[in-house]
Design a protein around this motif. Structure first.
Motif, mmCIF file in Angstrom:
data_model
loop_
_atom_site.group_PDB
_atom_site.id
_atom_site.type_symbol
_atom_site.label_atom_id
_atom_site.label_comp_id
_atom_site.label_asym_id
_atom_site.label_seq_id
_atom_site.Cartn_x
_atom_site.Cartn_y
_atom_site.Cartn_z
ATOM 1 N N LEU A 41 23.663 13.002 -20.836
ATOM 2 C CA LEU A 41 24.508 13.458 -19.743
ATOM 3 C C LEU A 41 25.963 13.070 -19.976
ATOM 4 O O LEU A 41 26.873 13.881 -19.768
ATOM 5 C CB LEU A 41 24.013 12.881 -18.416
ATOM 6 C CG LEU A 41 24.802 13.276 -17.173
ATOM 7 C CD1 LEU A 41 24.691 14.775 -16.946
ATOM 8 C CD2 LEU A 41 24.315 12.518 -15.969
ATOM 9 N N LEU A 42 26.208 11.857 -20.434
ATOM 10 C CA LEU A 42 27.575 11.432 -20.732
ATOM 11 C C LEU A 42 28.177 12.242 -21.876
ATOM 12 O O LEU A 42 29.366 12.604 -21.824
ATOM 13 C CB LEU A 42 27.596 9.941 -21.063
ATOM 14 C CG LEU A 42 27.352 9.007 -19.887
ATOM 15 C CD1 LEU A 42 27.262 7.566 -20.365
ATOM 16 C CD2 LEU A 42 28.439 9.154 -18.858
ATOM 17 N N PHE A 44 27.352 15.334 -22.616
ATOM 18 C CA PHE A 44 27.602 16.657 -22.052
ATOM 19 C C PHE A 44 28.893 16.676 -21.239
ATOM 20 O O PHE A 44 29.712 17.580 -21.373
ATOM 21 C CB PHE A 44 26.413 17.069 -21.182
ATOM 22 C CG PHE A 44 26.592 18.374 -20.467
ATOM 23 C CD1 PHE A 44 26.621 19.559 -21.179
ATOM 24 C CD2 PHE A 44 26.718 18.413 -19.094
ATOM 25 C CE1 PHE A 44 26.781 20.764 -20.523
ATOM 26 C CE2 PHE A 44 26.876 19.613 -18.433
ATOM 27 C CZ PHE A 44 26.901 20.791 -19.149
ATOM 28 N N ILE A 45 29.104 15.653 -20.428
ATOM 29 C CA ILE A 45 30.323 15.587 -19.613
ATOM 30 C C ILE A 45 31.558 15.462 -20.500
ATOM 31 O O ILE A 45 32.576 16.125 -20.273
ATOM 32 C CB ILE A 45 30.227 14.420 -18.614
ATOM 33 C CG1 ILE A 45 29.189 14.738 -17.536
ATOM 34 C CG2 ILE A 45 31.572 14.126 -17.977
ATOM 35 C CD1 ILE A 45 28.857 13.578 -16.646
ATOM 36 N N SER A 46 31.475 14.652 -21.548
ATOM 37 C CA SER A 46 32.631 14.506 -22.439
ATOM 38 C C SER A 46 32.880 15.792 -23.223
ATOM 39 O O SER A 46 34.034 16.136 -23.502
ATOM 40 C CB SER A 46 32.430 13.324 -23.381
ATOM 41 O OG SER A 46 31.349 13.561 -24.233
ATOM 42 N N ILE A 48 32.322 18.919 -22.126
ATOM 43 C CA ILE A 48 32.992 19.835 -21.199
ATOM 44 C C ILE A 48 34.436 19.386 -20.961
ATOM 45 O O ILE A 48 35.351 20.219 -20.911
ATOM 46 C CB ILE A 48 32.209 19.931 -19.867
ATOM 47 C CG1 ILE A 48 30.847 20.572 -20.108
ATOM 48 C CG2 ILE A 48 32.981 20.691 -18.821
ATOM 49 C CD1 ILE A 48 30.892 21.995 -20.603
ATOM 50 N N ASN A 49 34.674 18.083 -20.852
ATOM 51 C CA ASN A 49 36.050 17.581 -20.693
ATOM 52 C C ASN A 49 36.909 17.952 -21.893
ATOM 53 O O ASN A 49 38.073 18.340 -21.731
ATOM 54 C CB ASN A 49 36.045 16.067 -20.520
ATOM 55 C CG ASN A 49 35.981 15.663 -19.079
ATOM 56 O OD1 ASN A 49 36.184 16.476 -18.194
ATOM 57 N ND2 ASN A 49 35.685 14.402 -18.843
ATOM 58 N N CYS A 90 27.217 23.789 -25.203
ATOM 59 C CA CYS A 90 27.018 22.421 -24.702
ATOM 60 C C CYS A 90 25.814 22.355 -23.774
ATOM 61 O O CYS A 90 25.013 21.415 -23.843
ATOM 62 C CB CYS A 90 28.266 21.940 -23.974
ATOM 63 S SG CYS A 90 29.613 21.499 -25.048
ATOM 64 N N ARG A 91 25.673 23.351 -22.901
ATOM 65 C CA ARG A 91 24.549 23.348 -21.962
ATOM 66 C C ARG A 91 23.222 23.499 -22.707
ATOM 67 O O ARG A 91 22.222 22.855 -22.363
ATOM 68 C CB ARG A 91 24.728 24.474 -20.942
ATOM 69 C CG ARG A 91 23.627 24.548 -19.917
ATOM 70 C CD ARG A 91 23.547 23.278 -19.112
ATOM 71 N NE ARG A 91 22.336 23.236 -18.360
ATOM 72 C CZ ARG A 91 22.249 22.833 -17.122
ATOM 73 N NH1 ARG A 91 23.316 22.411 -16.498
ATOM 74 N NH2 ARG A 91 21.104 22.823 -16.500
ATOM 75 N N TYR A 94 22.404 20.218 -24.290
ATOM 76 C CA TYR A 94 21.982 19.280 -23.248
ATOM 77 C C TYR A 94 20.535 19.562 -22.819
ATOM 78 O O TYR A 94 19.716 18.652 -22.733
ATOM 79 C CB TYR A 94 22.927 19.385 -22.061
ATOM 80 C CG TYR A 94 22.515 18.580 -20.863
ATOM 81 C CD1 TYR A 94 22.657 17.203 -20.849
ATOM 82 C CD2 TYR A 94 21.987 19.191 -19.735
ATOM 83 C CE1 TYR A 94 22.279 16.457 -19.758
ATOM 84 C CE2 TYR A 94 21.609 18.456 -18.642
ATOM 85 C CZ TYR A 94 21.759 17.095 -18.653
ATOM 86 O OH TYR A 94 21.385 16.368 -17.564
#
Length: 108
Positions: A41-42, A44-46, A48-49, A90-91, A94
């Motif tokens: 999850l981290l 994936f968030i990075s 997208i950022n 990315c999704r 993930y």
């Protein structure tokens, strides 16, 4: 009497050890699975950022080129397309990681 002492000092600790080993392995697997999901999850968030920062900091296309192309295609088409495709990649990564972690956790 000797048999009773043997039973008390060998069988009961062996059962206790087997019980702890079984549940210890299960809970260790669950904790490792949760840590793997949290790390994915981290990541994936990075990811997208990073995509959003790249899109925001994109170099501006010259206006003389946009005037000719802008009749048919919007000026930020490549940026939007790159962001959408990168987000989908990315999704997918993930979801694949979560599915793989779920399979490993439920294997026991």
């Amino acid at each position: 009497m000797v048999k009773l002492i043997t039973f008390l000092f060998t069988t009961i600790p062996a059962l206790f050890t087997a019980f702890l080993a079984y549940y210890g392995r299960k809970y260790t697997t669950v904790v490792a699975g949760l840590l793997a999901m949290a790390s994915m999850l981290l990541i994936f968030i990075s990811c997208i950022n990073l995509i959003l920062q790249t899109v925001i900091n994109l170099i501006v296309v010259p206006t003389w080129l946009l005037t000719a192309i802008g009749i048919f295609i919007p000026s930020n088409f490549s940026v939007v397309l790159a962001a959408v495709v990168s987000g989908k990649i990315c999704r997918a990564a993930y979801d694949w990681g979560i599915k793989k972690t779920d399979l490993v956790v439920k294997a026991n």
